[in-house]
Motif scaffolding. Structure first.
Motif, short mmCIF file in Angstrom:
data_model
loop_
_atom_site.label_atom_id
_atom_site.label_comp_id
_atom_site.label_asym_id
_atom_site.label_seq_id
_atom_site.Cartn_x
_atom_site.Cartn_y
_atom_site.Cartn_z
N ASP A 1 1.76 6.65 -6.88
CA ASP A 1 0.72 7.60 -7.28
C ASP A 1 1.21 9.03 -7.14
OD1 ASP A 1 -0.91 5.46 -7.79
OD2 ASP A 1 -2.05 5.63 -5.91
N VAL A 2 1.91 9.32 -6.06
CA VAL A 2 2.46 10.67 -5.86
C VAL A 2 3.48 10.97 -6.94
CG1 VAL A 2 3.88 12.08 -4.32
CG2 VAL A 2 2.00 10.74 -3.38
N GLU A 3 4.28 9.99 -7.28
CA GLU A 3 5.30 10.19 -8.31
C GLU A 3 4.66 10.54 -9.65
OE1 GLU A 3 8.85 7.73 -10.53
OE2 GLU A 3 7.28 6.67 -9.45
N THR A 4 3.60 9.83 -10.01
CA THR A 4 2.94 10.12 -11.29
C THR A 4 2.30 11.50 -11.27
OG1 THR A 4 0.97 8.92 -10.56
CG2 THR A 4 2.56 7.72 -11.91
N LEU A 5 1.78 11.92 -10.10
CA LEU A 5 1.20 13.25 -10.00
C LEU A 5 2.26 14.33 -10.17
CD1 LEU A 5 -1.32 12.82 -7.06
CD2 LEU A 5 -1.85 13.12 -9.48
N LEU A 6 3.44 14.09 -9.62
CA LEU A 6 4.52 15.07 -9.71
C LEU A 6 5.22 15.02 -11.06
CD1 LEU A 6 6.08 14.74 -6.16
CD2 LEU A 6 4.55 16.52 -7.00
N GLY A 7 5.05 13.95 -11.79
CA GLY A 7 5.64 13.84 -13.13
C GLY A 7 7.08 13.39 -13.12
N GLY A 8 7.63 13.04 -11.99
CA GLY A 8 9.01 12.57 -11.92
C GLY A 8 9.07 11.08 -12.17
N SER A 9 10.25 10.61 -12.29
CA SER A 9 10.42 9.16 -12.44
C SER A 9 11.33 8.66 -11.34
CB SER A 9 11.00 8.80 -13.80
OG SER A 9 12.28 9.34 -13.94
N ALA A 10 10.94 7.59 -10.72
CA ALA A 10 11.75 7.00 -9.65
C ALA A 10 12.96 6.32 -10.28
CB ALA A 10 10.93 5.99 -8.86
N PRO A 11 14.08 6.37 -9.60
CA PRO A 11 15.25 5.66 -10.13
C PRO A 11 14.99 4.16 -10.11
CG PRO A 11 15.71 6.52 -7.94
CD PRO A 11 14.36 7.04 -8.35
N GLN A 12 15.19 3.54 -11.25
CA GLN A 12 14.98 2.10 -11.38
C GLN A 12 16.28 1.38 -11.08
OE1 GLN A 12 12.01 0.68 -12.04
NE2 GLN A 12 11.13 2.73 -11.98
N ALA A 13 16.17 0.26 -10.41
CA ALA A 13 17.35 -0.55 -10.14
C ALA A 13 17.81 -1.18 -11.45
CB ALA A 13 17.03 -1.64 -9.13
N LYS A 14 19.07 -0.97 -11.77
CA LYS A 14 19.61 -1.53 -13.01
C LYS A 14 20.05 -2.97 -12.75
CE LYS A 14 21.38 2.73 -14.97
NZ LYS A 14 22.56 3.41 -15.49
N ALA B 1 0.84 -1.20 0.00
CA ALA B 1 0.00 0.00 0.00
C ALA B 1 0.87 1.25 0.00
CB ALA B 1 -0.94 -0.01 1.21
N GLU B 2 1.96 1.23 0.77
CA GLU B 2 2.89 2.37 0.78
C GLU B 2 3.53 2.57 -0.59
OE1 GLU B 2 5.81 2.46 3.89
OE2 GLU B 2 4.35 1.87 5.40
#
Length: 107
Positions: free
Chosen positions: A27-40, A20-21
């Motif tokens: 959801d907050v990330e998509t609202l802000l338009g940023g992208s979370a760093p993905q683990a390579k 849930a967290e």
């Protein structure tokens, strides 16, 4: 309820809370338009050299095309030069290594 069943239930509730967290943060990330760093993923290593795209396509192309594609390929990486002291140290280390292998194999 047994001890193991209780531990499983506790872990499942913890998993649900964490999921849930994660969803809330996504959801907050998509609202802000940023992208979370993905683990390579870890790069795969191979003992054989890779073929460049030009080299892979060369057998299907005309014989003259291989020479043209060669200039586009990156030059091969070179080994670092060793000083005479480094060469001697490696030589002594490898001599000892192979002597130990011969000794171990004789037993």
């Amino acid at each position: 309820m047994s001890l193991i069943a209780q531990a499983i239930a506790d872990r499942q509730s913890e998993i649900e809370r964490l999921q849930a967290e994660i969803k809330a943060l996504s959801d907050v990330e998509t609202l802000l338009g940023g992208s979370a760093p993905q683990a390579k993923p870890a790069p795969r290593r191979s003992s054989r050299p890779r073929k460049t795209a030009a080299a892979a396509a060369a057998p299907a192309a005309a014989p003259g095309a291989a020479a043209e594609g060669k200039s586009e390929a990156k030059p091969a990486r070179k080994r670092r030069q060793m000083s005479p002291e480094e060469k001697k140290a490696v030589s002594e280390r490898m001599t000892a290594y192979w002597a130990a292998r011969r000794k171990k194999g004789a037993k």
